[in-house]
Design an enzyme around this catalytic site. Sequence first.
Site, PDB file in Angstrom:
ATOM      1  N   LYS A 168       8.966  -5.320   2.536  1.00  0.00           N
ATOM      2  CA  LYS A 168       9.174  -3.931   2.834  1.00  0.00           C
ATOM      3  C   LYS A 168      10.573  -3.499   3.403  1.00  0.00           C
ATOM      4  CE  LYS A 168       4.425  -3.909   4.467  1.00  0.00           C
ATOM      5  NZ  LYS A 168       3.479  -4.031   5.270  1.00  0.00           N
ATOM      6  N   GLN A 178       3.277  -5.415  11.534  1.00  0.00           N
ATOM      7  CA  GLN A 178       2.377  -6.428  10.410  1.00  0.00           C
ATOM      8  C   GLN A 178       1.129  -6.955  11.174  1.00  0.00           C
ATOM      9  OE1 GLN A 178       3.366  -6.468   7.154  1.00  0.00           O
ATOM     10  NE2 GLN A 178       1.375  -7.221   6.796  1.00  0.00           N
ATOM     11  N   ASP A 219       1.994   3.870   8.883  1.00  0.00           N
ATOM     12  CA  ASP A 219       0.822   3.202   8.228  1.00  0.00           C
ATOM     13  C   ASP A 219      -0.443   3.908   8.341  1.00  0.00           C
ATOM     14  OD1 ASP A 219       1.534   0.562   7.031  1.00  0.00           O
ATOM     15  OD2 ASP A 219       1.133  -0.478   8.881  1.00  0.00           O
TER      16      ASP A 219
END
Length: 284
Positions: A54, A98, A121
């Site tokens: 990422k 994460q 997200d």
Amino acid sequence: MSAHIIDGKALAQTVRAELADKAAALKATQGIAPCLAVILVGEDPASAVYVKNKVMACEQAGFRSLKATYPANVEPAVVLGKIAELNADPSVHGILVQLPLPQQFDSDAVLEAIDPAKDVDGFHAENVGALMQGKPRFIPCTPHGVMKMLESAKVPLKGAEAVIVGRSNIVGKPMAMLLLAQSCTVTVCHSRTRDLAFHTRRADILVAAVGQAKMITGDLIKRGATVIDVGINRTADGKLCGDVDFESAQEIAGAITPVPGGVGPMTIAMLLANTLEAAQRSAR
Ligand code: NDP
């Protein structure tokens, strides 16, 4: 006849190139460089690889990125403090924690601590609610990537029977909402589904998001169906594979996504898209 392969890697490259152009334009016109902050807790090797990819994707697209890493035994208050700091920093547009987090964490509480306007997200309850209402602010990256792949492959959606195997908050449920919004007739299967084959065999669009290597075999697929494989698993010899048994499925499906090179690259591309959108909104 073998299925058409929906090449997520190639599509993601195209999307990322477009995003890089848009990021450059935002910098030139408004002086804003999109910035993604990533928080990684613990030493899980898969999570470390995802975070590395990422961060690398940000750099390649001309975005800024910040990475905060903590040992697995960190106090949750420390991570919550970092999130508060990033929330308050106007130069940070997207914040990602994460998952999974170590046991001492209440993952929901961590996700809720992120400013919904920076929740790239799309996991914050406010953003989940907006998606449910058909007015999404940030679409969760993996299902968003799947929708882009269906669009690129020109898969007819209106009235199609869509079957999703898996009901997680990050893939299965938002996937169902997005397909429903496109007027598919949606069925969501899970570990308690009585007759999985009955459902999968009538799917025009079959999305596998289970986490079990090669469980969707060709005999579970309707001839000509579009098969989207979200799963990322490792075989005993360390190779990556999906939830779909590609060899048998490609003989039956009309179109199919490979693993690797399918949904995974599109997930990262959509993360960049959400970060750019957050940055553009901050300029308004
Ligand atoms: P979860 O473990 O959160 O959810 C798995 C789902 O599969 C659950 O709803 C579970 O049912 C269901 N399930 C488990 N066994 C069966 C079975 N035998 N039959 C039917 N349903 C079953 O996983 P995620 O949604 O987070 O991820 C799914 C997969 O996708 C994983 O391989 C993950 O690595 C991958 N992934 C890939 C991404 C990408 O970018 N390509 C991004 C995110 C995930 P129940 O709810 O009843 O337990």
